[in-house]
Design an enzyme around this catalytic site. Structure first.
Site, PDB file in Angstrom:
ATOM      1  N   ALA A  64       0.814  -1.378  -0.157  1.00  0.00           N
ATOM      2  CA  ALA A  64      -0.022  -0.101   0.137  1.00  0.00           C
ATOM      3  C   ALA A  64       0.779   1.240  -0.020  1.00  0.00           C
ATOM      4  O   ALA A  64       2.067   1.151   0.468  1.00  0.00           O
ATOM      5  CB  ALA A  64      -0.895   0.012   1.216  1.00  0.00           C
ATOM      6  N   ASP A  65       0.310   2.233  -0.515  1.00  0.00           N
ATOM      7  CA  ASP A  65       0.925   3.683  -0.342  1.00  0.00           C
ATOM      8  C   ASP A  65      -0.184   4.818  -0.235  1.00  0.00           C
ATOM      9  O   ASP A  65      -1.250   4.916  -0.468  1.00  0.00           O
ATOM     10  CB  ASP A  65       1.760   3.937  -1.676  1.00  0.00           C
ATOM     11  CG  ASP A  65       2.476   5.170  -1.194  1.00  0.00           C
ATOM     12  OD1 ASP A  65       3.532   5.148  -0.721  1.00  0.00           O
ATOM     13  OD2 ASP A  65       2.388   6.164  -2.044  1.00  0.00           O
TER      14      ASP A  65
END
Length: 196
Positions: free
Chosen positions: A79-80
């Site tokens: 994720a970011d």
């Protein structure tokens, strides 16, 4: 007790993240997983991307770094998160002065927190993003400096963690997922894992 997501029982689930918040949020879904980290992944992105595409693109780059060492039975979650001020993207600050400057930009305004997520196996990848609008109260310089010096939010997009002091004193309203602002849209992730 049986697994809440029996369709995942054939996988060893790996969270590819250094973030203690993402670990805590994924653990909240009652899914067994382990954490693996690869340092130094390039988080640059093409200037042509729309803001909502940027965190998905970076989450995908993170996944690509793991793929060569993944086994056939692994399911990877990367994720970011970015903060979008409607004129610029704020990632992690480069240091104290940058963190202070970012919080000045957020003070008294609404911004968007966008998290991109990739679920990856050797066979397929599913990507999605979530967006939450966050309304910040005005912060004076003393409050901004206090927060940055005490909490050192240098590993956080936009230089703040909503679960810390600044979340209590500055966040007036959220339209969207609170957990997304923390760094992982767990309801959406759960729905995608159910279908995986």
């Amino acid at each position: 007790m049986k697994n809440i997501l029996p369709n995942l029982s054939r996988y060893k689930i790996v969270l590819g993240s250094n973030s203690p918040r993402r670990r805590e949020l994924l653990a909240g879904l009652d899914i067994d997983f382990e954490v693996q980290t690869i340092p130094g992944i390039d988080e640059s992105f093409p200037e042509t991307l729309r803001p909502d595409e940027v965190p998905v693109y970076i989450a995908g780059k993170k996944a690509e770094a793991y793929i060569p060492s993944m086994s056939a039975d692994e399911l990877l979650i990367t994720a970011d998160t970015i903060v979008w001020t409607f004129s610029e993207i704020l990632g992690k600050p480069k240091g104290r002065e940058d963190a202070i400057a970012m919080l000045r930009k957020l003070s008294g305004r609404v911004h968007e927190v966008i998290t991109g997520v990739c679920i990856t196996t050797k066979e397929k990848t599913v990507s999605f993003s979530a967006s939450s609008a966050v309304s910040f109260a005005g912060l004076d310089e003393e409050e901004i400096v206090y927060y940055v010096d005490k909490y050192r939010p240098f590993d956080k997009a936009g230089s703040y963690g909503i679960q810390e002091w600044i979340g209590y004193v500055a966040v007036e309203a959220i339209n969207g997922s609170f957990y997304n602002v923390m760094g992982l849209p767990v309801r959406l992730l759960y729905q995608e894992l159910k279908k995986f």
